[in-house]
Structure formats: structure tokens, C-alpha cells
Design a protein around this motif. Structure first.
Motif, PDB file in Angstrom:
ATOM      1  N   MET A   1     -10.363  -3.770 -52.259  1.00  0.00           N
ATOM      2  CA  MET A   1      -9.796  -2.411 -52.464  1.00  0.00           C
ATOM      3  C   MET A   1      -8.283  -2.311 -51.786  1.00  0.00           C
ATOM      4  SD  MET A   1     -12.754  -0.752 -53.830  1.00  0.00           S
ATOM      5  CE  MET A   1     -12.758   0.911 -53.238  1.00  0.00           C
ATOM      6  N   HIS A   2      -8.026  -0.957 -51.860  1.00  0.00           N
ATOM      7  CA  HIS A   2      -6.818  -0.626 -50.906  1.00  0.00           C
ATOM      8  C   HIS A   2      -7.186  -0.708 -49.595  1.00  0.00           C
ATOM      9  CE1 HIS A   2      -4.357   0.765 -54.562  1.00  0.00           C
ATOM     10  NE2 HIS A   2      -3.982  -0.329 -53.996  1.00  0.00           N
ATOM     11  N   GLU A   3      -6.466  -1.430 -48.623  1.00  0.00           N
ATOM     12  CA  GLU A   3      -6.753  -1.582 -47.276  1.00  0.00           C
ATOM     13  C   GLU A   3      -6.622  -0.445 -46.614  1.00  0.00           C
ATOM     14  OE1 GLU A   3      -8.291  -4.095 -46.240  1.00  0.00           O
ATOM     15  OE2 GLU A   3      -8.316  -3.770 -43.886  1.00  0.00           O
TER      16      GLU A   3
ATOM     17  N   ASP B   1       2.936   2.597 -55.706  1.00  0.00           N
ATOM     18  CA  ASP B   1       2.597   3.434 -56.838  1.00  0.00           C
ATOM     19  C   ASP B   1       1.653   2.607 -57.748  1.00  0.00           C
ATOM     20  OD1 ASP B   1       3.301   6.020 -57.140  1.00  0.00           O
ATOM     21  OD2 ASP B   1       5.328   5.368 -57.213  1.00  0.00           O
ATOM     22  N   CYS B   2       0.964   1.624 -56.954  1.00  0.00           N
ATOM     23  CA  CYS B   2      -0.142   0.817 -57.588  1.00  0.00           C
ATOM     24  C   CYS B   2      -1.347   1.704 -57.682  1.00  0.00           C
ATOM     25  CB  CYS B   2      -0.437  -0.256 -56.809  1.00  0.00           C
ATOM     26  SG  CYS B   2      -2.090  -0.806 -56.960  1.00  0.00           S
ATOM     27  N   ARG B   3      -1.907   1.581 -59.052  1.00  0.00           N
ATOM     28  CA  ARG B   3      -3.001   2.482 -59.346  1.00  0.00           C
ATOM     29  C   ARG B   3      -4.254   1.474 -59.502  1.00  0.00           C
ATOM     30  NH1 ARG B   3      -4.971   5.513 -63.816  1.00  0.00           N
ATOM     31  NH2 ARG B   3      -3.932   4.229 -65.313  1.00  0.00           N
TER      32      ARG B   3
ATOM     33  N   HIS C   1      -2.697  -3.300 -48.388  1.00  0.00           N
ATOM     34  CA  HIS C   1      -2.143  -2.110 -47.782  1.00  0.00           C
ATOM     35  C   HIS C   1      -0.841  -1.577 -48.481  1.00  0.00           C
ATOM     36  CE1 HIS C   1      -1.799   0.548 -44.473  1.00  0.00           C
ATOM     37  NE2 HIS C   1      -2.523   0.286 -43.763  1.00  0.00           N
ATOM     38  N   HIS C   2      -0.886  -0.255 -48.821  1.00  0.00           N
ATOM     39  CA  HIS C   2       0.284   0.245 -49.300  1.00  0.00           C
ATOM     40  C   HIS C   2       1.119   0.395 -47.916  1.00  0.00           C
ATOM     41  CE1 HIS C   2      -0.989   2.496 -53.213  1.00  0.00           C
ATOM     42  NE2 HIS C   2      -1.048   0.998 -53.329  1.00  0.00           N
ATOM     43  N   PRO C   3       2.746   0.351 -48.398  1.00  0.00           N
ATOM     44  CA  PRO C   3       3.596   0.740 -47.167  1.00  0.00           C
ATOM     45  C   PRO C   3       3.307   2.362 -46.905  1.00  0.00           C
ATOM     46  CG  PRO C   3       4.900   0.116 -48.997  1.00  0.00           C
ATOM     47  CD  PRO C   3       3.148  -0.008 -49.308  1.00  0.00           C
TER      48      PRO C   3
ATOM     49  N   THR D   1       0.815 -10.480 -56.845  1.00  0.00           N
ATOM     50  CA  THR D   1      -0.339 -10.803 -55.894  1.00  0.00           C
ATOM     51  C   THR D   1      -1.203  -9.802 -55.309  1.00  0.00           C
ATOM     52  OG1 THR D   1       1.073 -12.578 -54.985  1.00  0.00           O
ATOM     53  CG2 THR D   1      -0.766 -12.152 -53.732  1.00  0.00           C
ATOM     54  N   HIS D   2      -0.719  -8.652 -55.199  1.00  0.00           N
ATOM     55  CA  HIS D   2      -1.448  -7.527 -54.815  1.00  0.00           C
ATOM     56  C   HIS D   2      -2.187  -6.969 -56.095  1.00  0.00           C
ATOM     57  CE1 HIS D   2      -1.887  -3.220 -52.820  1.00  0.00           C
ATOM     58  NE2 HIS D   2      -2.017  -2.920 -54.431  1.00  0.00           N
ATOM     59  N   GLU D   3      -1.763  -6.892 -57.147  1.00  0.00           N
ATOM     60  CA  GLU D   3      -2.767  -6.399 -58.300  1.00  0.00           C
ATOM     61  C   GLU D   3      -3.835  -7.435 -58.557  1.00  0.00           C
ATOM     62  OE1 GLU D   3      -2.514  -3.718 -59.296  1.00  0.00           O
ATOM     63  OE2 GLU D   3      -0.575  -3.040 -58.747  1.00  0.00           O
ATOM     64  N   PHE D   4      -3.594  -8.868 -58.478  1.00  0.00           N
ATOM     65  CA  PHE D   4      -4.448  -9.863 -58.561  1.00  0.00           C
ATOM     66  C   PHE D   4      -5.619  -9.546 -57.644  1.00  0.00           C
ATOM     67  CE2 PHE D   4      -4.409 -12.488 -62.086  1.00  0.00           C
ATOM     68  CZ  PHE D   4      -3.279 -12.281 -62.658  1.00  0.00           C
ATOM     69  N   GLY D   5      -5.330  -9.054 -56.364  1.00  0.00           N
ATOM     70  CA  GLY D   5      -6.174  -8.924 -55.010  1.00  0.00           C
ATOM     71  C   GLY D   5      -7.022  -7.755 -55.759  1.00  0.00           C
ATOM     72  N   HIS D   6      -6.745  -6.883 -56.476  1.00  0.00           N
ATOM     73  CA  HIS D   6      -7.582  -5.715 -57.120  1.00  0.00           C
ATOM     74  C   HIS D   6      -8.575  -6.495 -58.226  1.00  0.00           C
ATOM     75  CE1 HIS D   6      -5.823  -2.657 -54.851  1.00  0.00           C
ATOM     76  NE2 HIS D   6      -4.672  -2.733 -55.740  1.00  0.00           N
ATOM     77  N   ALA D   7      -8.125  -7.259 -58.996  1.00  0.00           N
ATOM     78  CA  ALA D   7      -8.654  -8.053 -60.154  1.00  0.00           C
ATOM     79  C   ALA D   7      -9.834  -8.874 -59.546  1.00  0.00           C
ATOM     80  CB  ALA D   7      -7.591  -8.773 -60.865  1.00  0.00           C
TER      81      ALA D   7
HETATM   82 ZN   LIG Z   1      -2.956  -1.593 -55.232  1.00  0.00          ZN
END
Ligand SMILES: [Zn+2]
Length: 247
Positions: free
Chosen positions: A148-150, A6-8, A207-209, A138-144
């Protein structure tokens, strides 16, 4: 519930303003295809910060020290692969501003510069008792940092069972999504220069599950808890370390 699903990832809606801000921060964001037609450059630009700079990261709603420390540790997992410095500060002023109340989300890279200075650019609603707290941070900081979403990589080609996916997200009780939101979060691929230079990677932490029940045939993806080789490569492309000076 798997909160990573549910990451936006939020991109600034005015593409021209986002483009101008990205180029102003980091002229390299214009990419190689920028000369000539304006429209083409708008498609191909990307949003990493200026290489070598210090990013000030503010906790704007004063989370407790333990939570704060865990956020700092999880964010810092990226540091070996980038040429940026993180400066974590108290108070409301920062290039990245973290609030800890709402659902997990982040602005993409330099889009954070367009957010009103009183508002957060990242929400980390996930609480430290969540088994994947560190992964999600860690994932949210990847966006920052500009990732992008893999699962939206142009080469991803996930065999989604689209009618099922729409129905699943529209009908669930927690945080239902409209058709348009599903399109944006799960189906709409991107084409940034970095994507073109790195291959699709199912193991990426970005990548989202993916549940087998939402795909055709036998296709699923687990939650990825580690920064993958490709993630490291992508960060090194966006933020190359300067070669050591030789005399
Ligand atoms: Zn995300």
C-alpha cells in the motif's frame, strides 16, 4: 512535476470479488481474523500473490529495448527480498501487463487478476529521461506485489493542512483531483495484516513526497529513492523464503 506524487494505486471496486480472488490465489491472504463474521474478514484480508510462484510480466505495447531493460532492472530491485520469480515476456498475456502511455498507476497485488485480459494492470507513463524513472518504476512494482501507500499507514498521522491540500489538487492545471480523490490518495488510512505487523516508515519507497506547504507546522518528507529496511521487512513477511531443507 514530481510524478511519484501522482501515482495512482488502483483497487478493484468490488470488494467481495477482490477478496475472493485474493484468497483463491493465496489462502494465506485470509489472515488470522477470517473465521466467523464475513464483514471482519473483508476488512482484514490482503492481496499478495501465492508465495513461491512465477509472475509473468508482459510488455503489451512493445516499448523500445532500452526502456524495457530499465523497467526490468528497476522491478528486479525487489527480487532479493521476495520469494517470487519474474518472467518478463513480449505480447499481451501476463499476470501483470505493462503499458507505457498513460499516467503512472498499478493495480494492488492480486487485484490485477480481475482486470480484463486485454487491458494493462500497470501504466508506466514516466519516460526514461525523467530523473526518477527507476524510483517510480520500483514504486509501482511495490504496489503490484501488494504494498500500500506508506503515507496511508494507520500510524502515519501526517499533519496535513487539509483545506490547503484540497485547494492545491483541485486547482492545479495538470491532472486536477476531486475532493474524493484527494481523500482516497492522501487521507484514507488502511488496515491490512501486514500494516499491523510493520511500523510506519517515513523512508519507505512507497511513501509519497510531502511538501511543507501542505502541512501544519514544520513537516515535510523528501522523495525516497531507496527500498527501505521496512520495505524489505514487509516484502519478506508477504513472501518468505522457504527454509533450507535439512536432512
Ligand atoms: Zn504509488
Amino acid at each position: 512535476m514530481n510524478q511519484l506524487q501522482d501515482c495512482r494505486l488502483v483497487q478493484w471496486p468490488d470488494d467481495q470479488a477482490a477478496h475472493d480472488t485474493a484468497i483463491n490465489e493465496n489462502p494465506a491472504n485470509a489472515g488470522t481474523a477470517s473465521g466467523g463474521r464475513r464483514k471482519r474478514s473483508l476488512i482484514d484480508y490482503s492481496k499478495p500473490w501465492a508465495n513461491g510462484r512465477t509472475l509473468t510480466i508482459a510488455f503489451i505495447d512493445a516499448p523500445d529495448p532500452e526502456r524495457k531493460q530499465r523497467i526490468i532492472s528497476a522491478a528486479s530491485r525487489w527480487l532479493p527480498y521476495i520469494n517470487l520469480t519474474f518472467d518478463f515476456v513480449e505480447g499481451v498475456q501476463g499476470d501483470i501487463r505493462i503499458a507505457t502511455k498513460n499516467n503512472n498507476s498499478s493495480m494492488l497485488g492480486t487485484d490485477a487478476l480481475l482486470v480484463h485480459p486485454d487491458w494493462p494492470t500497470m501504466n508506466l507513463g514516466v519516460t526514461p529521461d525523467h530523473p526518477d524513472f527507476d524510483v517510480i518504476v520500483t514504486h509501482e512494482f511495490g504496489h503490484a506485489l501488494g504494498a500500500m501507500h506508506e503515507h496511508l499507514h494507520p500510524q502515519a498521522k501526517i499533519p496535513w493542512d487539509k483545506p490547503k491540500v484540497y485547494a492545491f489538487y483541485q486547482n492545479r492545471e495538470m491532472n486536477p483531483l476531486t475532493r474524493k480523490q484527494v481523500d482516497l490518495n492522501l487521507f484514507k488510512t488502511f488496515s491490512t495484516p501486514v500494516a499491523i505487523h510493520t511500523d510506519y516508515d517515513r523512508r519507505s519507497i512507497m511513501h509519497h513526497p510531502v511538501s511543507n506547504e501542505l502541512t501544519l507546522g514544520d513537516w515535510e518528507n523528501p522523495i525516497n529513492r531507496k527500498i527501505s529496511k521496512k520495505d524489505k521487512k514487509m516484502m519478506r513477511l508477504m513472501y518468505p523464503k522457504q527454509p533450507r531443507q535439512t536432512r
